[in-house]
Design an enzyme around this catalytic site. Structure first.
Site, PDB file in Angstrom:
ATOM      1  CD  GLU A 166      -3.253  -0.814   1.908  1.00  0.00           C
ATOM      2  OE1 GLU A 166      -3.180  -0.006   2.831  1.00  0.00           O
ATOM      3  OE2 GLU A 166      -4.294  -1.432   1.632  1.00  0.00           O
ATOM      4  CD  GLU A 375      -4.702  -5.536   3.324  1.00  0.00           C
ATOM      5  OE1 GLU A 375      -5.474  -4.634   3.728  1.00  0.00           O
ATOM      6  OE2 GLU A 375      -3.477  -5.508   3.465  1.00  0.00           O
TER       7      GLU A 375
HETATM    8  C1  BGP Z   1      -4.975  -1.757   4.841  1.00  0.00           C
HETATM    9  C2  BGP Z   1      -3.720  -2.331   5.449  1.00  0.00           C
HETATM   10  C3  BGP Z   1      -3.935  -3.329   6.507  1.00  0.00           C
HETATM   11  C4  BGP Z   1      -5.216  -3.171   7.303  1.00  0.00           C
HETATM   12  C5  BGP Z   1      -6.390  -2.643   6.535  1.00  0.00           C
HETATM   13  C6  BGP Z   1      -7.539  -2.136   7.381  1.00  0.00           C
HETATM   14  O1  BGP Z   1      -4.738  -0.431   4.513  1.00  0.00           O
HETATM   15  O2  BGP Z   1      -2.890  -2.912   4.479  1.00  0.00           O
HETATM   16  O3  BGP Z   1      -2.765  -3.425   7.241  1.00  0.00           O
HETATM   17  O4  BGP Z   1      -5.104  -2.826   8.585  1.00  0.00           O
HETATM   18  O5  BGP Z   1      -6.059  -1.627   5.661  1.00  0.00           O
HETATM   19  O6  BGP Z   1      -7.238  -0.870   7.905  1.00  0.00           O
HETATM   20  P1  BGP Z   1      -7.615  -0.464   9.367  1.00  0.00           P
HETATM   21  O7  BGP Z   1      -6.973  -1.465  10.235  1.00  0.00           O
HETATM   22  O8  BGP Z   1      -7.038   0.894   9.577  1.00  0.00           O
HETATM   23  O9  BGP Z   1      -9.087  -0.459   9.408  1.00  0.00           O
END
Ligand code: BGP
Length: 487
Positions: A166, A375
Site C-alpha cells: 500500500e 485484502e
Molecule cells: C490496509 C492495510 C492493513 C489493514 C487494513 C484495514 O490499509 O494494508 O494493514 O489494517 O487496511 O485498515 P484499518 O486497520 O485501519 O481499518
C-alpha cells in the site's frame, strides 16, 4: 462459463506481521517503527499496542489448524524485517528467520500456499534512528540486503511474492504508516520522496524474485474514483484524482514510468520526488507480474477551485458515522467528497462491491494483468455473545457481494488468481486498535486487556468454509443470519 471458480483458485485470507504476531521484542527481534508508533497511539488514544497483538507468534500452529479447517489453500502474511535483521543491517537473527521457516513449513504441511509480503509498514526502528528511515535513499540498499536474504531462503517454498504493501496509503497517511520526525512533518514533498524510495525498493524486490524464478506483485490499496456528478468538470476531476491516487503507482509497477499528468501536477506544486538518472529505466526493467489488490471501498471526487486550500486525507478515528476529519483537496485539480449513493461502514468507508468489478474491468483493459485480492473486508464492532458466538452477518454479506463481483469479472474474461480477504483472524487495526475487527476468527482480547487471546470461530468462519468447499458456488447466507435478521 463455469459456475465454479477454477480448481487452482487460491482461497485464503491475509494478515500482517506487526498486526498479528506480538512477541515484539522476543527471541532477538528488534523494534520496528510500528512498535514505536503503536506505543505512542496507545498512550494517546488507548488503542492496544503491537507488543502482544493477537499472539500469533505463539499460536501460529493453532491458527493454521483453523485455516485448514476453513479450507484455505493460501495464506498471505508478512515477514517482519526487524525479526530477521534486528538492526536493519546485515546481522541475521537466527531465531527470527527460524520463526518464518517454521510458519512456512506448517502451512505447506497443511496444503496451504504461503504468500509472503516483504514489507508491510514495519521498518526496523534502527533505520529510522540511523537516517530517518524511508526519508533517505540509503534505505533501498538495506532493503535489498533483507529482501535478498529472505527471497533466497524461501525460493523453493514460495511462488507468489507480495513486494510492498500500500504505497498509495502510505503517501496519504504517511505519519501513521512511517515514523516521521516532527521537524519533517510539514514538508509534504517528502510524502512523494518516500514513495520514490519505495518504488526503487519495489523494483529491487521484483528483480530478486525474478532471479529465483518467482512471481512478484505489489499490494496497492486501491479505491476507484467516481465523479460526484456528470458535469464535465467533475468527470475531469475524477480523472485527475484517479491519476494522482492510483495510476501514479500502477504506471510505475506495470509500465515503468510515472503517470504524466500526476507528475506534472506534483512538479507544478513543488511536491514531485527528486529522482536520479536511470531510476525510471530501472522501473522499466523490473515490471511486476500480477497486481495484488487491497480493496475496501470506492471514492468520489469533484472539481476544486484554484484558490481552495490544499488538504490531505482525513480519517475517522471514533467509529461514529460522519466523523471524518476532512477530505483530500488539491486546488485546481480535484477534491474528494462523500458518495451520496453508497452506504458506509461505521468508519465512513463506502461499501461498494460493484466498485470492485469496476476496478477489475478498468484495470484489465488498461494493463491486462492478472489480479490477486490480497485484502478485502469489513471493519466492524463485533460482539462476543455470552454463549461464545460472534454473529457477524454484516461481514458475511459484505464478503458475499465482493466474491460475486469477482466472479462476474472473471466471467467477462478477467484473470483473478486468488481471494484473500482481510483478515484471517482479528488483529491490531492500523487505525483503531481492537475496536475495529475484520477477522473470520475472533481473538478474545480488548485494547485494555490482552486476556488469553483465545480463538473463537465467527459465523463468517463457517460461511467461508461453505464457500470454499463449494468452490464459490454456495454463497448462501440464510443459515448465518441472526434470528432478528430472518424475521
Ligand atoms: C490496509 C492495510 C492493513 C489493514 C487494513 C484495514 O490499509 O494494508 O494493514 O489494517 O487496511 O485498515 P484499518 O486497520 O485501519 O481499518
Amino acid at each position: 462459463m463455469n459456475k465454479e471458480f477454477p480448481k487452482n483458485f487460491l482461497w485464503g485470507a491475509a494478515t500482517s506481521a506487526y498486526q498479528v504476531e506480538g512477541a515484539a521484542l522476543q527471541d532477538g527481534k528488534g523494534l520496528s517503527q510500528q512498535d514505536v508508533i503503536n506505543r505512542e497511539r496507545h498512550e494517546l488514544y488507548g488503542f492496544a499496542d503491537a507488543s502482544i497483538a493477537s499472539d500469533h507468534y505463539h499460536k501460529y500452529k493453532e491458527d493454521i489448524a483453523l485455516f485448514k479447517e476453513m479450507g484455505f489453500t493460501s495464506y498471505r502474511f508478512s515477514i517482519a524485517w526487524s525479526r530477521i535483521f534486528p538492526n536493519g543491517d546485515d546481522q541475521v537473527n537466527e531465531a527470527g528467520i527460524q520463526f518464518y521457516r517454521d510458519l512456512i513449513k506448517e502451512l505447506k504441511d497443511n496444503g496451504i500456499e504461503p504468500i509472503p509480503t516483504l514489507y508491510h509498514y514495519d521498518l526496523p526502528w534502527a533505520l529510522v534512528e540511523k537516517y530517518g528511515g524511508w526519508l533517505s535513499r540509503e534505505v533501498v540498499k538495506d532493503f535489498e540486503i533483507f529482501a535478498k536474504y529472505v527471497v533466497n531462503e524461501f525460493k523453493d517454498d514460495v511462488k507468489y511474492w507480495i513486494t510492498l504493501n500500500e504505497q498509495s496509503i502510505i503517501v496519504q497517511y504517511w505519519t501513521q504508516k512511517c515514523y516521521i520526525l516532527p521537524e519533517f512533518q510539514d514538508n509534504n514533498q517528502l510524502r512523494y520522496q518516500i514513495n520514490h524510495h519505495m518504488n526503487l525498493a519495489q523494483a529491487v524486490a521484483v528483480k530478486l524474485v525474478h532471479e529465483v524464478g518467482g512471481l512478484a506483485g505489489p499490494a496497492l490499496g486501491y479505491a476507484p474514483v467516481y465523479a460526484r456528478t456528470c458535469k464535465p468538470e467533475d468527470q475531469l476531476a475524477a480523472i485527475n484524482a484517479n491519476d494522482l491516487r492510483n495510476t501514479y503507482y500502477l504506471d510505475v509497477y506495470f509500465k515503468g514510468y510515472y503517470n504524466v499528468a500526476a507528475l506534472n501536477y506534483l512538479q507544478e506544486n513543488d511536491l514531485a520526488p527528486v529522482m536520479e538518472a536511470g531510476d525510471e529505466a530501472f522501473f522499466a526493467e523490473n515490471i511486476s507480474d500480477f497486481f495484488a489488490i487491497n480493496y475496501y471501498d470506492s471514492s468520489c471526487a469533484q472539481a476544486c477551485p484554484k484558490d481552495a486550500e490544499r488538504r490531505w486525507s482525513g480519517y475517522n478515528l471514533s467509529g461514529k458515522k460522519g466523523d471524518m476529519s476532512g477530505f483530500e483537496t488539491h486546488p485546481g485539480f480535484y477534491q474528494m467528497c462523500p458518495n451520496p449513493e453508497l452506504e458506509t461502514t461505521d468508519w465512513d468507508w463506502a461499501i461498494d462491491p460493484t466498485g470492485l468489478e469496476f476496478v477489475y474491468r478498468d484495470l484489465y483493459t488498461r494493463y491486462k494483468i492478472p489480479f490477486m485480492i490480497t485484502e478485502n473486508g469489513l471493519g466492524a464492532y463485533d460482539e462476543l455473545t455470552p454463549d461464545g458466538k460472534v454473529h457477524d452477518e454484516y461481514r458475511i454479506k459484505y464478503l458475499k457481494e465482493h466474491i460475486a463481483a469477482t466472479k462476474r469479472a472473471m466471467d467477462r474474461g478477467v484473470e483473478v488468481i486468488g481471494y484473500m480477504p482481510w483478515s484471517a483472524l482479528d488483529l491490531l487495526s492500523t487505525s483503531n486498535g481492537y475496536r475495529k475487527r475484520y477477522g473470520l476468527i475472533y481473538v478474545d482480547r480488548t485494547d485494555e486487556d490482552p486476556k488469553d487471546c483465545a480463538r473463537i470461530r465467527k459465523d463468517s468462519f463457517y460461511w467461508y468454509q461453505q464457500v470454499i468447499a463449494s468452490r464459490g458456488t454456495d454463497l448462501a447466507v440464510d443459515n448465518f443470519l441472526s434470528v432478528s435478521e430472518k424475521e
